[in-house]
Enzyme design. Sequence first.
Site, PDB file in Angstrom:
ATOM      1  N   GLU A  42       1.051  -1.429   0.037  1.00 16.07           N
ATOM      2  CA  GLU A  42      -0.022   0.034  -0.032  1.00 16.07           C
ATOM      3  C   GLU A  42       0.902   1.238  -0.092  1.00 16.07           C
ATOM      4  OE1 GLU A  42      -2.879   0.919   2.981  1.00 16.07           O
ATOM      5  OE2 GLU A  42      -3.625  -1.256   3.089  1.00 16.07           O
ATOM      6  N   ASP A  53      -6.129   9.575   9.840  1.00 14.36           N
ATOM      7  CA  ASP A  53      -4.701   8.948  10.363  1.00 14.36           C
ATOM      8  C   ASP A  53      -4.199   9.841  11.706  1.00 14.36           C
ATOM      9  OD1 ASP A  53      -3.753   7.028   8.377  1.00 14.36           O
ATOM     10  OD2 ASP A  53      -4.121   8.881   7.024  1.00 14.36           O
ATOM     11  N   TYR A 168     -11.031  -4.624   3.714  1.00  8.65           N
ATOM     12  CA  TYR A 168     -10.166  -4.203   4.609  1.00  8.65           C
ATOM     13  C   TYR A 168     -10.714  -3.832   6.028  1.00  8.65           C
ATOM     14  CZ  TYR A 168      -6.170  -1.279   6.738  1.00  8.65           C
ATOM     15  OH  TYR A 168      -5.357  -0.538   7.277  1.00  8.65           O
TER      16      TYR A 168
END
Lengths: 261, 401
Positions: A42, A53, A168
């Site tokens: 990734e 994040d 995911y």
Amino acid sequence: MTRFSTAFAKPHPALVCFITAGDGDTAANLDALVAGGADVIELGMPFTDPMADGPAIQAANIRALNGGTTTADVLRHAAEFRARHPHVPLVLMGYANPMIRHGPEWFADECAKAGVDGVICVDIPPEEDEALGPALRAKNIAPIRLSTPTTDAARLPRVLEGSDGFLYYVSVAGITGKQQAAQASIADAVARLKAATDLPVAVGFGVRTPEQAAAIAQVADGVVVGSALVEIVGEHGNDAPEKLRELTQALANAVHSARKG
Amino acid sequence: MPDSRGHFGDYGGRYVAETLMPLVLDLEREYRAAHADPAFQEQFDGLLEHYVGRPSPLYYAERLTEELRKDAGAGMGAQVWFKRDELNHTGAHKINNCIGQILLAMRMGKTRIIAETGAGQHGVATATVCARFGLPCVVYMGAEDVRRQSPNVFRMKLLGAEIVPVTAGRGTLKDAMNEALRDWVANVSDTFYIIGTAAGPHPYPELVRDFQSVIGKEAKAQIELRTGRLPDLLVACIGGGSNALGLFHPFLDDSDVGMLGVEAAGHGLDGDEHAASLLGGHPGVLHGNRTYLLQDEDGQITEGHSISAGLDYPGIGPEHAWLKDTGRVEYTAITDKEALDAFQLLCRTEGIIPALEPSHAIAAVAKRAKEMPQDSIILANLCGRGDKDIFTVAEKLGVEI
């Protein structure tokens, strides 16, 4: 067979490794991940406002942008990676705005030319799929979706529809690089997801050590490690590749020797 | 009204991480239920009247009108009226929305409130309603804004809020919003995020607009009562755009009423030092919605600049983006210098110290009034008072206080 189906058809679970493009020596870092045994790569597209994040990846984004990294640079790293590693699946991960700045078709076309296999766009939920999904599918690039602890059974089909490559599973409701979820909750969640889809299920968020990765690999098709690798780049800069290879190798050994449940 | 997915034309929507999607969908359901519940409306209206101090007055600015007519041609110089939302409790329009959202939060059983703030007005309003209802409050504020707006930081602390200075990025409003979103995604089960402007993922732009529409509803009734007709032009400043939408929205179907939204031109639209997303930006996705954004060729968000900390956000509410494209609302921009001049003009002529945000609107009013006949009516929103800005103004005027 796509590169994804090959990567997830190996006799062992897959290790998915994340680093940010433009942070340190990107080409050498990517090669180190492959040399260490990463099955899927990734590559993070830096963004000024990476609001999903945590501090490690946020800092990597800022380092990359301060270093002048552009979208063209990210795509060039992808294309060069593809030339050096013809068989390793490559995913671009990032936020909507840089991806759709010049239109979704433009981005999908550039990804196709660079040999990108899939795209994870953090802030395009299935409800807004048309912002990017149709353009990616038209170029045979997998839109990889995220499922989370807040995605309930009623919502899951929505997430799976139009999803491709792998699913995911974000194991904690939170940002990247923070606490890890309890193993039991991960096992339950993966079982639930696998009952609902044929896509491989990779688990990430908060996975830092080979021991954690091995435990998750007992139940999942793949394990995603990001912040721990990005921190190495942050700490060691251009000397990061060897350290990245070491951690990746330890993670790969742990993941590859775990049995799938 | 936006469509069922929260789109105003090409804008709006729900561009958030999957973790937040179920919560945002819950919020929409709860908002629909609250909206249809007379008890909710009654509680909201009661608090606005008895706690906030509504209705705010509608004021004919006679001396300002006369002053502007001095430079106008014969028979020219519109009457200037102000909706006095700076007289609200806490000194700005922000409290209207915070009252509405905290009632929603309590309906949803949430026990912790977070907010972001730029100038501090929304932070103070959020801290205020949290104190009023006894909920813990965390306010994210850019470190640079913490420095620029120290009186508001102190106010929030007095009200019991925890202030978290955000050092990421340039330490301004957009960085505070990123940090608030990080908190929210990590605390979805018990936390309600009170967003301060008509932006963010659907249904925020719609619900913030609805809560702020009290401004326009009152203004419409008041101006009809006082003058027997509707205004010719509405004017309001725009950062995210909630005070402007609040004023404009109840008039959108009145085709004879013109509307002017005023963005911050900072040091000028020809450079990078401005905060005019509509006039100097491009459509894109940030903070949960598709809208006009200050950004570069790669879609990286660029920092806005304005003398007013409340206007230097690089985005704008999606409904404004749509109103711009449809042409229903006209948008212009005012520089720091023009706003500073208008600030002093209002102080001098009316004995009102406005915030630097509505000083942008006043500057635009001053330009337009001269071009309109004397029997025409301009109604501008005075959305905040200037106590918080006196240090910034003194610095710009070279005065030590």
